[in-house]
Design an enzyme around this catalytic site. Structure first.
Site, PDB file in Angstrom:
ATOM      1  N   CYS A   2       0.847  -1.189   0.000  1.00  0.00           N
ATOM      2  CA  CYS A   2       0.000   0.000   0.000  1.00  0.00           C
ATOM      3  C   CYS A   2       0.887   1.246   0.000  1.00  0.00           C
ATOM      4  CB  CYS A   2      -0.904   0.003   1.232  1.00  0.00           C
ATOM      5  SG  CYS A   2      -1.984   1.438   1.340  1.00  0.00           S
TER       6      CYS A   2
ATOM      7  N   THR B 200      -0.593   4.449   0.134  1.00  0.00           N
ATOM      8  CA  THR B 200      -1.488   5.563   0.483  1.00  0.00           C
ATOM      9  C   THR B 200      -0.757   6.642   1.265  1.00  0.00           C
ATOM     10  OG1 THR B 200      -3.479   4.198   0.476  1.00  0.00           O
ATOM     11  CG2 THR B 200      -3.546   6.190   1.818  1.00  0.00           C
TER      12      THR B 200
END
Length: 373
Positions: A192, A194
């Site tokens: 991830c 993000t």
């Protein structure tokens, strides 16, 4: 004229798994075999009961597969299926290997109208399914909260797992809206990005501690989603009062996982990627939309053989953690856990090799072709 509020800084220390260790305590347990790592829950909104080992395979299309579910169910663990299986795929699975393990499976779904229509078809085709995973990257949107309310109204007896969030107030909001298990974690996953792309996130250990406190006050449950790199991290999450722990990267690269198999210099790898990565969006949506960016990455993971060996090792690590603090059951672990802050956890003089067991180096499907040649 209304004056805009200035940005605010919270000065309280927030911690990740790497920042702490569990302090050992006097124990009367003579063996890991004396520890039970099964839990039993009655969920607040669905009123359903569930018992088993609270480990959840992530709903990624390389991890949350029917093949992984078949193995994890034998260990009484949950698999959150990825949302890209068709209704026909579900029918075939339910008529065959899946007919006896539905209690260890969650149906993953987004929040769009087409997602709700597909969910309805799946639940009609496989009525034995009793758990839904409503999954979005940003669990703070009004549309997400409304979706949970709508699903709860339509399916009052089905357990809803929903997220992701990282704060007390939103954990409470989702439980009030009808969710039973709150997915906790923004940005800690191994594939991830993000936090890199958006600057948004929350250290996972602190998120688990705070969200678990909020959820348990309302009779709800949480699942720590992301950030675990080893069995010790899973034990820390459970020691921090996570009811379930969801794993992606730790379960990647196995025979039962989906993903392309690649050979490089005589070694075998499997492709693993985040569900917001460019790879996933090209595969399922035709590419990255103009209004957004990729928030995941694609990596090659060394081939690791059958997934059951990894699950056994993981369960063994959790049992061992319990013996170090005198917890005879997993339910007792949070009550007997004291975290100490540290600056270093591991001696890195000899770093772990990326090599895997030579007997597992060649995937069975590839080995058959090699032997035939």
């Amino acid at each position: 004229m209304t004056q805009l509020a200035m940005p605010f800084i919270e000065n309280d220390m927030k911690l990740d798994f790497k920042d702490v260790l569990i302090r050992p305590k006097r124990s009367s347990l003579a063996s890991r075999s004396q520890v039970s790592i099964e839990r039993e829950f009655t969920f607040p909104n669905s009123k359903q009961k569930w018992s088993g080992v609270p480990i959840v395979a992530a709903n990624m299309d390389t991890i949350g597969t029917f093949e992984v579910a078949a193995v994890l169910a034998k260990r009484k663990c949950i698999t959150a299926m990825h949302k890209h299986y068709t209704v026909e795929d579900w029918k075939t699975w339910a008529a065959g290997p899946g007919k006896d393990i539905t209690q260890y499976v969650a149906v993953s779904v987004g929040i769009l109208g087409k997602d709700m229509e597909k969910l309805e078809e799946i639940l009609k085709a496989v009525p034995a399914l009793k758990m839904i995973c409503i999954d979005v990257a940003n669990g703070y949107s009004e549309a997400f909260v409304q979706c949970i309310r709508d699903v709860r109204k339509k399916y009052p007896d089905i357990t809803i797992m929903a997220g992701n969030v990282v704060t007390k107030e939103m954990t409470e909001e989702l439980i009030f809206s009808g969710a039973d298990i709150i997915k906790v974690g923004i940005g800690p996953g191994s594939v991830c990005t993000t936090r890199k792309q958006t600057g948004v996130g929350y250290p996972q250990l602190s998120a688990v501690l705070e969200c678990a406190d909020a959820a348990h006050g309302l009779g709800g449950r949480i699942v720590s989603d992301g950030g675990c790199t080893c069995p010790g991290d899973v034990a820390k999450a459970m020691g921090a009062d996570a009811d379930f722990v969801m794993l992606g990267g730790m379960l990647s690269g196995h025979e039962e996982c989906a993903g392309e198999v690649i050979e490089q210099n005589g070694e075998w790898f499997k492709v693993f990627y985040g569900m917001s990565s460019e790879t996933a969006m090209k595969k399922h949506s035709g590419g990255v939309a103009d209004y957004r960016s990729s928030e995941g990455k694609t990596v090659k993971v060394p081939y690791r053989g059958p997934i059951d060996e990894t699950i056994r090792d993981l369960c063994g690590g959790i049992r061992s953690a319990c013996t170090y603090v005198g917890a005879a059951t997993l339910k007792e672990l949070p009550k007997k856990t004291t975290f100490i802050r540290v600056t270093q956890q591991l001696n890195t003089v000899f770093t772990e090799s990326t090599k895997v067991n030579p007997t597992l180096q060649v995937p069975p499907s590839k080995k058959q072709k090699t032997d035939a040649a």
